[in-house]
Motif scaffolding. Structure first.
Motif, PDB file in Angstrom:
ATOM      1  N   ILE A  68       1.079  -1.170  -0.027  1.00  0.00           N
ATOM      2  CA  ILE A  68      -0.116   0.127  -0.140  1.00  0.00           C
ATOM      3  C   ILE A  68       0.910   1.338  -0.193  1.00  0.00           C
ATOM      4  O   ILE A  68       1.589   1.444   0.978  1.00  0.00           O
ATOM      5  CB  ILE A  68      -0.736  -0.040   0.978  1.00  0.00           C
ATOM      6  N   SER A  69       0.809   1.947  -1.119  1.00  0.00           N
ATOM      7  CA  SER A  69       1.915   3.088  -1.383  1.00  0.00           C
ATOM      8  C   SER A  69       1.553   4.089   0.017  1.00  0.00           C
ATOM      9  O   SER A  69       2.732   4.400   0.280  1.00  0.00           O
ATOM     10  CB  SER A  69       1.658   3.693  -2.884  1.00  0.00           C
ATOM     11  N   GLU A  70       0.303   4.272   0.228  1.00  0.00           N
ATOM     12  CA  GLU A  70       0.419   5.366   1.285  1.00  0.00           C
ATOM     13  C   GLU A  70       0.703   4.928   2.647  1.00  0.00           C
ATOM     14  O   GLU A  70       1.136   6.113   3.569  1.00  0.00           O
ATOM     15  CB  GLU A  70      -1.457   5.440   1.468  1.00  0.00           C
ATOM     16  N   ILE A  71       1.038   3.853   3.163  1.00  0.00           N
ATOM     17  CA  ILE A  71       1.467   3.476   4.326  1.00  0.00           C
ATOM     18  C   ILE A  71       2.918   2.459   4.284  1.00  0.00           C
ATOM     19  O   ILE A  71       3.134   1.714   5.368  1.00  0.00           O
ATOM     20  CB  ILE A  71       0.496   2.645   5.054  1.00  0.00           C
ATOM     21  N   ALA A  72       3.169   2.340   3.000  1.00  0.00           N
ATOM     22  CA  ALA A  72       4.371   1.571   2.875  1.00  0.00           C
ATOM     23  C   ALA A  72       5.816   1.982   3.699  1.00  0.00           C
ATOM     24  O   ALA A  72       6.418   1.228   4.147  1.00  0.00           O
ATOM     25  CB  ALA A  72       4.959   1.486   1.408  1.00  0.00           C
ATOM     26  N   TRP A  73       5.619   3.378   3.935  1.00  0.00           N
ATOM     27  CA  TRP A  73       6.854   3.709   4.660  1.00  0.00           C
ATOM     28  C   TRP A  73       6.948   3.288   6.185  1.00  0.00           C
ATOM     29  O   TRP A  73       8.319   3.258   6.604  1.00  0.00           O
ATOM     30  CB  TRP A  73       6.629   5.284   4.785  1.00  0.00           C
ATOM     31  N   ILE A  74       5.876   2.587   6.758  1.00  0.00           N
ATOM     32  CA  ILE A  74       6.038   2.180   8.093  1.00  0.00           C
ATOM     33  C   ILE A  74       6.607   1.030   8.117  1.00  0.00           C
ATOM     34  O   ILE A  74       7.074   0.335   8.837  1.00  0.00           O
ATOM     35  CB  ILE A  74       4.661   2.222   8.769  1.00  0.00           C
ATOM     36  N   GLN A  75       6.926   0.266   7.102  1.00  0.00           N
ATOM     37  CA  GLN A  75       7.561  -0.917   6.623  1.00  0.00           C
ATOM     38  C   GLN A  75       9.042  -0.694   5.931  1.00  0.00           C
ATOM     39  O   GLN A  75       9.694  -1.410   5.451  1.00  0.00           O
ATOM     40  CB  GLN A  75       6.844  -1.891   5.552  1.00  0.00           C
ATOM     41  N   ASN A  76       9.456   0.681   6.407  1.00  0.00           N
ATOM     42  CA  ASN A  76      10.751   1.067   5.768  1.00  0.00           C
ATOM     43  C   ASN A  76      10.861   0.865   4.040  1.00  0.00           C
ATOM     44  O   ASN A  76      11.848   0.431   3.704  1.00  0.00           O
ATOM     45  CB  ASN A  76      11.988   0.269   6.430  1.00  0.00           C
ATOM     46  N   LYS A  77       9.829   1.111   3.373  1.00  0.00           N
ATOM     47  CA  LYS A  77       9.602   1.083   1.991  1.00  0.00           C
ATOM     48  C   LYS A  77       8.899   2.205   1.485  1.00  0.00           C
ATOM     49  O   LYS A  77       7.982   2.663   1.901  1.00  0.00           O
ATOM     50  CB  LYS A  77       8.876  -0.147   1.606  1.00  0.00           C
ATOM     51  N   LEU A  78       9.703   3.008   0.449  1.00  0.00           N
ATOM     52  CA  LEU A  78       9.318   4.044  -0.261  1.00  0.00           C
ATOM     53  C   LEU A  78       8.473   3.513  -1.416  1.00  0.00           C
ATOM     54  O   LEU A  78       9.030   3.007  -2.477  1.00  0.00           O
ATOM     55  CB  LEU A  78      10.109   4.919  -0.637  1.00  0.00           C
ATOM     56  N   ALA A  79       7.241   3.352  -1.662  1.00  0.00           N
ATOM     57  CA  ALA A  79       6.339   2.886  -2.673  1.00  0.00           C
ATOM     58  C   ALA A  79       5.519   4.096  -3.313  1.00  0.00           C
ATOM     59  O   ALA A  79       5.146   5.052  -2.515  1.00  0.00           O
ATOM     60  CB  ALA A  79       5.341   1.846  -2.116  1.00  0.00           C
ATOM     61  N   PHE A  80       5.427   3.777  -4.711  1.00  0.00           N
ATOM     62  CA  PHE A  80       4.699   4.853  -5.363  1.00  0.00           C
ATOM     63  C   PHE A  80       4.114   4.328  -6.394  1.00  0.00           C
ATOM     64  O   PHE A  80       4.448   3.337  -7.253  1.00  0.00           O
ATOM     65  CB  PHE A  80       5.880   5.993  -5.771  1.00  0.00           C
ATOM     66  N   TYR A  81       2.963   4.792  -6.946  1.00  0.00           N
ATOM     67  CA  TYR A  81       2.026   4.338  -7.820  1.00  0.00           C
ATOM     68  C   TYR A  81       1.324   5.205  -8.668  1.00  0.00           C
ATOM     69  O   TYR A  81       0.425   6.151  -8.194  1.00  0.00           O
ATOM     70  CB  TYR A  81       0.988   3.847  -7.024  1.00  0.00           C
ATOM     71  N   LYS A  82       1.657   5.299 -10.035  1.00  0.00           N
ATOM     72  CA  LYS A  82       1.328   6.325 -10.871  1.00  0.00           C
ATOM     73  C   LYS A  82       1.868   7.734 -10.510  1.00  0.00           C
ATOM     74  O   LYS A  82       1.057   8.727 -10.598  1.00  0.00           O
ATOM     75  CB  LYS A  82      -0.128   6.181 -11.131  1.00  0.00           C
ATOM     76  N   GLU A  83       2.876   8.022  -9.833  1.00  0.00           N
ATOM     77  CA  GLU A  83       3.336   9.065  -9.217  1.00  0.00           C
ATOM     78  C   GLU A  83       4.279   9.901 -10.332  1.00  0.00           C
ATOM     79  O   GLU A  83       5.017   9.648 -10.788  1.00  0.00           O
ATOM     80  CB  GLU A  83       4.447   8.692  -7.966  1.00  0.00           C
ATOM     81  N   PRO A  84       3.765  11.305 -10.107  1.00  0.00           N
ATOM     82  CA  PRO A  84       4.390  12.318 -11.015  1.00  0.00           C
ATOM     83  C   PRO A  84       5.834  12.464 -10.505  1.00  0.00           C
ATOM     84  O   PRO A  84       6.277  12.230  -9.266  1.00  0.00           O
ATOM     85  CB  PRO A  84       3.621  13.663 -10.914  1.00  0.00           C
ATOM     86  N   PHE A  85       6.784  12.591 -11.347  1.00  0.00           N
ATOM     87  CA  PHE A  85       8.219  12.933 -10.708  1.00  0.00           C
ATOM     88  C   PHE A  85       8.207  14.182  -9.649  1.00  0.00           C
ATOM     89  O   PHE A  85       9.080  13.907  -8.909  1.00  0.00           O
ATOM     90  CB  PHE A  85       9.288  13.173 -12.084  1.00  0.00           C
ATOM     91  N   SER A  86       7.415  15.048  -9.795  1.00  0.00           N
ATOM     92  CA  SER A  86       7.606  16.130  -8.914  1.00  0.00           C
ATOM     93  C   SER A  86       7.181  15.909  -7.525  1.00  0.00           C
ATOM     94  O   SER A  86       7.899  16.145  -6.730  1.00  0.00           O
ATOM     95  CB  SER A  86       6.690  17.188  -9.542  1.00  0.00           C
ATOM     96  N   THR A  87       6.168  15.011  -7.291  1.00  0.00           N
ATOM     97  CA  THR A  87       5.820  14.790  -6.100  1.00  0.00           C
ATOM     98  C   THR A  87       6.810  13.456  -5.610  1.00  0.00           C
ATOM     99  O   THR A  87       6.756  13.425  -4.194  1.00  0.00           O
ATOM    100  CB  THR A  87       4.376  14.305  -6.029  1.00  0.00           C
ATOM    101  N   LEU A  88       7.021  12.707  -6.507  1.00  0.00           N
ATOM    102  CA  LEU A  88       8.124  11.513  -5.983  1.00  0.00           C
ATOM    103  C   LEU A  88       9.275  12.007  -5.512  1.00  0.00           C
ATOM    104  O   LEU A  88       9.891  11.715  -4.632  1.00  0.00           O
ATOM    105  CB  LEU A  88       8.341  10.635  -7.242  1.00  0.00           C
ATOM    106  N   ALA A  89       9.712  13.235  -6.277  1.00  0.00           N
ATOM    107  CA  ALA A  89      11.009  13.812  -5.644  1.00  0.00           C
ATOM    108  C   ALA A  89      10.837  14.362  -4.187  1.00  0.00           C
ATOM    109  O   ALA A  89      11.828  14.428  -3.547  1.00  0.00           O
ATOM    110  CB  ALA A  89      11.445  14.901  -6.956  1.00  0.00           C
ATOM    111  N   GLN A  90       9.870  15.016  -3.914  1.00  0.00           N
ATOM    112  CA  GLN A  90       9.402  15.427  -2.425  1.00  0.00           C
ATOM    113  C   GLN A  90       9.566  14.093  -1.628  1.00  0.00           C
ATOM    114  O   GLN A  90      10.210  14.518  -0.757  1.00  0.00           O
ATOM    115  CB  GLN A  90       8.146  15.906  -2.447  1.00  0.00           C
ATOM    116  N   LYS A  91       9.072  13.246  -2.103  1.00  0.00           N
ATOM    117  CA  LYS A  91       9.156  11.902  -1.058  1.00  0.00           C
ATOM    118  C   LYS A  91      10.643  11.395  -0.930  1.00  0.00           C
ATOM    119  O   LYS A  91      11.068  11.318   0.035  1.00  0.00           O
ATOM    120  CB  LYS A  91       8.237  10.792  -1.711  1.00  0.00           C
ATOM    121  N   MET A  92      11.298  11.595  -2.160  1.00  0.00           N
ATOM    122  CA  MET A  92      12.734  10.871  -1.942  1.00  0.00           C
ATOM    123  C   MET A  92      13.559  11.977  -1.227  1.00  0.00           C
ATOM    124  O   MET A  92      14.542  11.778  -0.725  1.00  0.00           O
ATOM    125  CB  MET A  92      13.201  10.866  -3.511  1.00  0.00           C
TER     126      MET A  92
END
Length: 365
Positions: free
Chosen positions: A282-306
């Motif tokens: 689940i992309s929205e909560i993958a971070w609690i499993q130490n995983k950065l997941a993204f689904y059809k994510e624009p590079f602009s918002t993915l860059a913010q997460k990265m």
């Protein structure tokens, strides 16, 4: 030297307009017999006092009473106690007015300071947890609830949390597992959004720099509403999410269902939580499993997460690259491995210097 020259120099001194020569002249004049040096000392004391504005009719009335009291001095017009020449009365009244006015400022400053301390309700003491770049933290609340705080986030709650009220203030991202308590609902304040909870599991992302608030419900029921329109509430059910923000800031394939402030283009976007086809996470909560997941994510918002995930700064030298979309996940990859993986999908170049990443178009284009 006329007495008016002293007042002129004093005014220039306390307006920070006096020259070095005038300052020496003022010093000589203040050494002459008279009352001007007392006023000079009084004005110097006034500069160190933080004055506060009148905030109510009652404060203004008390200040006026203080002025009338201070002006009721011996020798003022209308008082008995001797006969003075007209010139003497004029000079004494002028000096009394100067001193009285200065004293009123002193008395008013003292009154407002003490009044503000006695009338302003003290904010309840807060417990605060802050996570720096690249770190996470788990918070266990007094009522049995738990919160996992993502990197670059801040969580605040009252020290008497659970004793009558349950309120949490969030800046950043957090995963909530809230203990059920029908008598004391919990409210999460996240930016311009409030979330009413009775007992449930959900995720909230409310980074200030994102200009949006995203809430994803995993279990239970929550009510979400904007502080600008508290009458309009959106109820979420499991596996639903809501994004609140300006139209230009919200990235979603869903059509807007509710408009909060049309004049400011603030909207609610409703959508479904969808498993990532790459690894079913689940992309929205993958971070609690130490995983950065993204689904059809624009590079602009993915860059913010990265940026938060790798504690770096990412900039684009070509705005067109922000429109690239990606689906995938990172777990153990470092920033270089992650960027190289993205380059397998879309053509771009990058440079890294002192944790600053510059992304640009390929040289052959």
């Amino acid at each position: 030297m006329p007495g008016s020259r002293i007042w002129e120099l004093l005014a220039r001194k306390y307006n920070n307009e006096i020259s070095a020569e005038e300052l020496l002249e003022l010093g000589r004049l203040l050494q002459q017999p008279g009352d001007a040096h007392h006023l000079n000392e009084l004005l110097a004391d006034l500069q160190a006092i933080p004055l506060k504005k009148i905030t109510s009719d009652a404060h203004e009335a008390k200040s006026a009473d203080a002025l009338r009291l201070l002006l009721s001095i011996d020798g003022a017009p209308g008082k008995s106690g001797g006969i003075m020449a007209a010139g003497q009365i004029k000079r004494k009244w002028r000096y009394a007015l100067w001193v009285a006015t200065s004293l009123v400022i002193l008395v008013f400053a003292w009154f407002m300071l003490n009044n503000s301390l006695s009338e302003t309700p003290l904010a309840p003491p807060l417990n605060e947890v802050v996570t720096n770049g690249g770190s996470k933290s788990t918070v266990y609340l007094p009522d049995g609830s738990s919160v996992i705080l993502n990197t670059g986030s801040k969580l605040s709650y009252n020290k008497d949390f659970g004793a009558g009220t349950r309120e949490i203030y969030l800046s950043g991202e957090a995963f909530f597992d809230i203990a059920k308590n029908e008598k004391i609902p919990l409210v999460v304040h996240a930016g311009e959004v409030d979330i009413l909870v009775k007992g449930t599991i959900f995720n909230v992302k409310a980074y200030t720099e994102d200009s949006i608030v995203e809430t994803s419900l995993i279990q239970g029921v929550i009510e979400v509403f904007s502080k600008n329109d508290r009458e309009r509430k959106i109820m979420l059910r499991p596996n639903e999410k809501i994004i609140i923000g300006k139209t230009s800031a919200v990235s979603s394939s869903e059509e807007p269902k509710h408009t909060v402030q049309p004049s400011k283009e603030v909207v609610f976007f409703l959508g479904k939580i969808k498993p990532n086809p790459v690894d079913s996470s689940i992309s929205e909560i993958a971070w609690i499993q130490n995983k950065l997941a993204f689904y059809k994510e624009p590079f602009s918002t993915l860059a913010q997460k990265m940026e938060r995930w790798y504690n770096v700064s990412i900039q684009f030298s070509d705005e067109r690259l922000k429109k690239f979309t990606f689906t995938g996940s990172f777990e153990k990859e470092d920033i270089i491995e992650a960027l190289n993986a993205l380059r397998e999908i879309a053509a771009f170049e990058y440079t890294i210097e002192n944790r600053n990443v510059i992304i640009g178009k390929t040289k052959n284009r």
